[in-house]
Design a protein around this motif. Structure first.
Motif, PDB file in Angstrom:
ATOM      1  N   THR A   1       1.931  51.079  63.061  1.00  0.00           N
ATOM      2  CA  THR A   1       1.567  50.949  64.556  1.00  0.00           C
ATOM      3  C   THR A   1      -0.069  50.434  64.255  1.00  0.00           C
ATOM      4  O   THR A   1      -0.625  50.871  63.362  1.00  0.00           O
ATOM      5  N   ILE A   2      -0.403  49.607  65.190  1.00  0.00           N
ATOM      6  CA  ILE A   2      -1.617  48.998  65.017  1.00  0.00           C
ATOM      7  C   ILE A   2      -2.434  49.007  66.437  1.00  0.00           C
ATOM      8  O   ILE A   2      -1.880  48.942  67.281  1.00  0.00           O
ATOM      9  N   ARG A   3      -3.676  49.087  66.378  1.00  0.00           N
ATOM     10  CA  ARG A   3      -4.652  48.661  67.350  1.00  0.00           C
ATOM     11  C   ARG A   3      -5.780  47.996  66.890  1.00  0.00           C
ATOM     12  O   ARG A   3      -6.393  48.380  66.031  1.00  0.00           O
ATOM     13  N   VAL A   4      -6.353  46.916  67.750  1.00  0.00           N
ATOM     14  CA  VAL A   4      -7.567  46.032  67.741  1.00  0.00           C
ATOM     15  C   VAL A   4      -8.615  46.706  68.543  1.00  0.00           C
ATOM     16  O   VAL A   4      -8.506  46.289  69.662  1.00  0.00           O
ATOM     17  N   SER A   5      -9.540  47.572  67.822  1.00  0.00           N
ATOM     18  CA  SER A   5     -10.303  48.147  68.773  1.00  0.00           C
ATOM     19  C   SER A   5     -11.573  47.054  69.160  1.00  0.00           C
ATOM     20  O   SER A   5     -12.579  47.498  68.429  1.00  0.00           O
ATOM     21  N   LEU A   6     -11.478  46.501  70.016  1.00  0.00           N
ATOM     22  CA  LEU A   6     -12.352  45.243  70.230  1.00  0.00           C
ATOM     23  C   LEU A   6     -13.251  45.926  71.217  1.00  0.00           C
ATOM     24  O   LEU A   6     -12.966  46.742  72.305  1.00  0.00           O
ATOM     25  N   THR A   7     -14.688  45.628  71.122  1.00  0.00           N
ATOM     26  CA  THR A   7     -15.608  45.996  72.127  1.00  0.00           C
ATOM     27  C   THR A   7     -15.677  44.928  73.327  1.00  0.00           C
ATOM     28  O   THR A   7     -15.737  43.772  72.774  1.00  0.00           O
ATOM     29  N   PRO A   8     -15.409  45.299  74.489  1.00  0.00           N
ATOM     30  CA  PRO A   8     -15.197  44.203  75.763  1.00  0.00           C
ATOM     31  C   PRO A   8     -16.714  43.846  75.985  1.00  0.00           C
ATOM     32  O   PRO A   8     -17.703  44.533  76.031  1.00  0.00           O
ATOM     33  N   ARG A   9     -16.875  42.484  76.344  1.00  0.00           N
ATOM     34  CA  ARG A   9     -17.937  42.195  77.016  1.00  0.00           C
ATOM     35  C   ARG A   9     -17.721  42.822  78.442  1.00  0.00           C
ATOM     36  O   ARG A   9     -16.976  43.348  79.061  1.00  0.00           O
ATOM     37  N   PRO A  10     -19.136  42.914  79.013  1.00  0.00           N
ATOM     38  CA  PRO A  10     -19.181  43.612  80.317  1.00  0.00           C
ATOM     39  C   PRO A  10     -18.553  42.838  81.337  1.00  0.00           C
ATOM     40  O   PRO A  10     -18.472  41.488  81.323  1.00  0.00           O
ATOM     41  N   GLY A  11     -17.480  43.437  81.831  1.00  0.00           N
ATOM     42  CA  GLY A  11     -16.543  43.007  82.815  1.00  0.00           C
ATOM     43  C   GLY A  11     -15.181  42.227  82.309  1.00  0.00           C
ATOM     44  O   GLY A  11     -14.781  41.426  82.643  1.00  0.00           O
ATOM     45  N   GLY A  12     -15.413  42.329  80.710  1.00  0.00           N
ATOM     46  CA  GLY A  12     -14.220  41.447  80.034  1.00  0.00           C
ATOM     47  C   GLY A  12     -13.012  42.169  80.315  1.00  0.00           C
ATOM     48  O   GLY A  12     -12.561  43.236  80.871  1.00  0.00           O
ATOM     49  N   ASP A  13     -12.010  41.465  79.754  1.00  0.00           N
ATOM     50  CA  ASP A  13     -10.493  41.788  79.901  1.00  0.00           C
ATOM     51  C   ASP A  13     -10.011  42.806  78.681  1.00  0.00           C
ATOM     52  O   ASP A  13     -10.127  42.446  77.647  1.00  0.00           O
ATOM     53  N   ARG A  14      -9.563  44.094  79.038  1.00  0.00           N
ATOM     54  CA  ARG A  14      -9.120  44.687  78.048  1.00  0.00           C
ATOM     55  C   ARG A  14      -7.945  44.344  77.564  1.00  0.00           C
ATOM     56  O   ARG A  14      -7.721  44.877  76.304  1.00  0.00           O
ATOM     57  N   ARG A  15      -7.116  43.387  78.130  1.00  0.00           N
ATOM     58  CA  ARG A  15      -5.974  42.931  77.601  1.00  0.00           C
ATOM     59  C   ARG A  15      -6.203  42.158  76.182  1.00  0.00           C
ATOM     60  O   ARG A  15      -5.275  41.761  75.288  1.00  0.00           O
ATOM     61  N   ASP A  16      -7.411  41.767  76.120  1.00  0.00           N
ATOM     62  CA  ASP A  16      -7.739  40.837  74.940  1.00  0.00           C
ATOM     63  C   ASP A  16      -7.341  41.533  73.573  1.00  0.00           C
ATOM     64  O   ASP A  16      -7.040  41.120  72.638  1.00  0.00           O
ATOM     65  N   GLU A  17      -7.623  42.861  73.412  1.00  0.00           N
ATOM     66  CA  GLU A  17      -7.108  43.665  72.146  1.00  0.00           C
ATOM     67  C   GLU A  17      -5.761  43.746  71.891  1.00  0.00           C
ATOM     68  O   GLU A  17      -5.349  43.812  70.796  1.00  0.00           O
ATOM     69  N   VAL A  18      -5.018  43.750  73.171  1.00  0.00           N
ATOM     70  CA  VAL A  18      -3.678  43.451  72.935  1.00  0.00           C
ATOM     71  C   VAL A  18      -2.938  42.161  72.506  1.00  0.00           C
ATOM     72  O   VAL A  18      -2.263  42.117  71.575  1.00  0.00           O
ATOM     73  N   TYR A  19      -3.736  41.298  72.968  1.00  0.00           N
ATOM     74  CA  TYR A  19      -3.447  39.854  72.908  1.00  0.00           C
ATOM     75  C   TYR A  19      -3.545  39.609  71.105  1.00  0.00           C
ATOM     76  O   TYR A  19      -2.932  38.875  70.542  1.00  0.00           O
ATOM     77  N   ALA A  20      -4.739  40.032  70.702  1.00  0.00           N
ATOM     78  CA  ALA A  20      -5.306  40.069  69.280  1.00  0.00           C
ATOM     79  C   ALA A  20      -3.992  40.597  68.412  1.00  0.00           C
ATOM     80  O   ALA A  20      -3.644  39.965  67.446  1.00  0.00           O
ATOM     81  N   ALA A  21      -3.734  42.047  68.784  1.00  0.00           N
ATOM     82  CA  ALA A  21      -2.676  42.610  68.056  1.00  0.00           C
ATOM     83  C   ALA A  21      -1.431  41.881  68.032  1.00  0.00           C
ATOM     84  O   ALA A  21      -0.925  41.625  66.807  1.00  0.00           O
ATOM     85  N   CYS A  22      -1.361  41.376  69.150  1.00  0.00           N
ATOM     86  CA  CYS A  22       0.153  40.762  68.927  1.00  0.00           C
ATOM     87  C   CYS A  22       0.171  39.397  68.201  1.00  0.00           C
ATOM     88  O   CYS A  22       1.032  38.972  67.473  1.00  0.00           O
ATOM     89  N   GLU A  23      -0.866  38.568  68.392  1.00  0.00           N
ATOM     90  CA  GLU A  23      -1.254  37.290  67.573  1.00  0.00           C
ATOM     91  C   GLU A  23      -1.220  37.760  66.031  1.00  0.00           C
ATOM     92  O   GLU A  23      -0.722  36.955  65.339  1.00  0.00           O
ATOM     93  N   LEU A  24      -1.760  38.636  65.641  1.00  0.00           N
ATOM     94  CA  LEU A  24      -1.715  39.116  64.232  1.00  0.00           C
ATOM     95  C   LEU A  24      -0.649  39.375  63.564  1.00  0.00           C
ATOM     96  O   LEU A  24      -0.228  39.110  62.651  1.00  0.00           O
ATOM     97  N   LEU A  25       0.358  40.131  64.305  1.00  0.00           N
ATOM     98  CA  LEU A  25       1.752  40.564  64.004  1.00  0.00           C
ATOM     99  C   LEU A  25       2.559  39.078  63.863  1.00  0.00           C
ATOM    100  O   LEU A  25       3.265  39.059  63.046  1.00  0.00           O
ATOM    101  N   GLN A  26       2.352  38.313  65.051  1.00  0.00           N
ATOM    102  CA  GLN A  26       2.954  37.164  65.001  1.00  0.00           C
ATOM    103  C   GLN A  26       2.647  36.248  63.820  1.00  0.00           C
ATOM    104  O   GLN A  26       3.590  35.280  63.282  1.00  0.00           O
ATOM    105  N   SER A  27       1.187  36.166  63.285  1.00  0.00           N
ATOM    106  CA  SER A  27       0.665  35.205  62.354  1.00  0.00           C
ATOM    107  C   SER A  27       1.497  35.540  61.200  1.00  0.00           C
ATOM    108  O   SER A  27       1.608  34.697  60.277  1.00  0.00           O
ATOM    109  N   LEU A  28       1.754  36.987  60.835  1.00  0.00           N
ATOM    110  CA  LEU A  28       2.374  37.430  59.859  1.00  0.00           C
ATOM    111  C   LEU A  28       3.911  37.193  59.635  1.00  0.00           C
ATOM    112  O   LEU A  28       4.575  37.603  58.637  1.00  0.00           O
ATOM    113  N   GLY A  29       4.261  36.640  60.789  1.00  0.00           N
ATOM    114  CA  GLY A  29       5.772  36.958  60.804  1.00  0.00           C
ATOM    115  C   GLY A  29       6.552  38.133  61.092  1.00  0.00           C
ATOM    116  O   GLY A  29       7.675  38.119  61.027  1.00  0.00           O
ATOM    117  N   LEU A  30       5.809  38.938  61.488  1.00  0.00           N
ATOM    118  CA  LEU A  30       6.349  40.371  61.639  1.00  0.00           C
ATOM    119  C   LEU A  30       6.936  40.654  63.003  1.00  0.00           C
ATOM    120  O   LEU A  30       7.943  41.470  63.049  1.00  0.00           O
TER     121      LEU A  30
END
Length: 418
Positions: free
Chosen positions: A259-288
């Motif tokens: 299980t993974i989490r991409v612990s990104l520091t969000p910009r002020p007012g940024g979108d918390r979902r960015d860390e989810v999109y990043a994790a999903c893209e990482l798994l997708q890039s590896l074909g997992l």
């Protein structure tokens, strides 16, 4: 040792989600709202789940936060969201879980940091108390060791041993050893406190990719418990993305991590979902895993002085993310769809043919026409303004989804085995 062999053999159930035991790698995220604010936390948890997070962690640091957890769970259930909630405990978890039994029942998993459960003689007892509450409620725990909050008594003892015995280890090597040792010792204590192996997940988080890789390689050789991966603090923007992808990607490629989490520091007012999109893209890039249709787009060059392809690629990417929760509920396999938005004739037609749907926009000096390919065959040529191109291409995507993927409602249920 092969990747398949290195995957954890123990399976841990967290609500409807399985971690380890050969299950797909799971995406986790954490809310950034004040847990006491039930409405805000529920809203963000729902957004994270819809973005692809399969586990959502919330801070439980105060009595008011513990009291809010059951309300958050009910709010999510009422919205039709069954994402498991994980309670993040530091310092007073043994008190909150004991005094707020409804919170203990509402959470799907407890996260314990061995370095933050107490000092001296109290540490083991307070850690064991959390484990006993977990055992009584049938909940798993994550033993989450962090370099920044490591048991200092253990570190002091190991540093002294290194000096006294002239072992010659660097301070980083001693810290890494202490992290793994803390995780393993805490696992033994959790088992002695009534938890089963299939109720324990382990993590050892640091902020340096090279150190994280070394620690998890060591940990993977010494335990069969499922492992949660992630840098403690990845940082902001490009730095956070690159460092996370480097560390987590290498480990996943070696078969380490469940299980993974991409612990990104969000910009002020940024979108918390960015860390989810990043994790999903990482798994997708590896074909997992596949979470959402991928959008291939060229980086641009002197042949693409127009920014139309960039704007269209961004617009389509946003549209896919916006539509994915709906598509996921209605269609089977839509997450495997591949789109391409290209900027000139060099790679445009080829990449477009390789995608399920691709468009090749004109580069500098090319004819103002945009051939569109569907499943490798030229389907049409689009012309017009940017808004007209975007609307037309989006309509093609919608039609492709509706006609190429089976509807969930049309799937024939498997007969019950008696």
């Amino acid at each position: 040792m092969t990747n398949a062999q290195r995957r954890r053999s123990v399976a841990v159930k967290v609500g409807p989600v399985q971690i380890g035991g050969g299950a797909p790698v799971v995406v986790q995220s954490m809310t950034s709202t004040d847990t006491v604010d039930v409405a805000a936390t529920s809203k963000q948890a729902l957004e994270l789940a819809e973005a692809g997070s399969e586990l959502v962690r919330v801070t439980v640091n105060l009595p008011e936060a513990a009291a809010a957890v059951p309300q958050i769970r009910r709010t999510l259930d009422a919205a039709g969201c069954d994402v498991p909630l994980i309670g993040d405990f530091h310092y007073n978890g043994h008190i909150l879980l004991t005094q707020y039994p409804e919170c203990a029942r509402a959470l799907a998993k407890y996260r314990i940091n061995p370095g933050n459960v107490g000092h001296g003689a109290k540490r083991d007892e307070q850690f064991a108390t959390i484990c006993r509450v977990a055992a009584e409620n049938g909940k798993p725990v994550r033993i989450g060791v962090n370099a920044g909050s490591l048991n200092q008594e253990l570190v002091t003892a190991k540093m002294a041993e290194n000096t006294d015995r002239s072992l010659g280890k660097t301070s980083d090597a001693v810290i890494n050893e202490c992290m793994v040792l803390s995780a393993l010792q805490s696992t033994e204590l959790a088992l002695a406190s009534g938890l089963r192996p299939d109720q324990i997940v382990i993590s050892c988080k640091l902020s340096q990719p090279s150190e994280l890789i070394a620690v998890y390689r060591d940990l993977a050789e010494r335990t069969d418990q499922p492992l949660h991966l992630g840098l403690t603090e990845a940082g902001m923007g490009i730095k956070g993305l690159v460092w996370s992808a480097t560390a987590i990607g290498i480990l996943l490629h070696e078969g380490i991590g469940d299980t993974i989490r991409v612990s990104l520091t969000p910009r002020p007012g940024g979108d918390r979902r960015d860390e989810v999109y990043a994790a999903c893209e990482l798994l997708q890039s590896l074909g997992l895993r596949s979470f959402a249709p991928s959008v291939t787009a060229c980086p641009g060059c002197g042949r693409t002085t127009s920014t139309t392809f960039q704007a269209l690629a961004e617009r389509i990417q946003s549209y896919v993310r916006e539509k994915m929760p709906e598509w996921k509920r209605e269609f089977v396999g839509v997450e495997t769809m591949r789109l391409a938005v290209m900027g000139c004739v060099v790679n445009g037609p080829g990449e477009s043919k390789a995608a399920n749907i691709g468009i090749s926009l004109p580069g500098t000096g090319e004819a103002p026409a945009c051939p569109v390919f569907i499943d490798g065959q030229k389907f049409t040529t689009l012309k017009g303004t940017y808004d007209e191109l975007a609307a037309a291409f989006r309509a093609l995507v919608d039609n492709y989804v509706a006609t190429k993927y089976a509807r969930v409602s049309d799937r024939v249920p498997m007969p019950e085995v008696r």
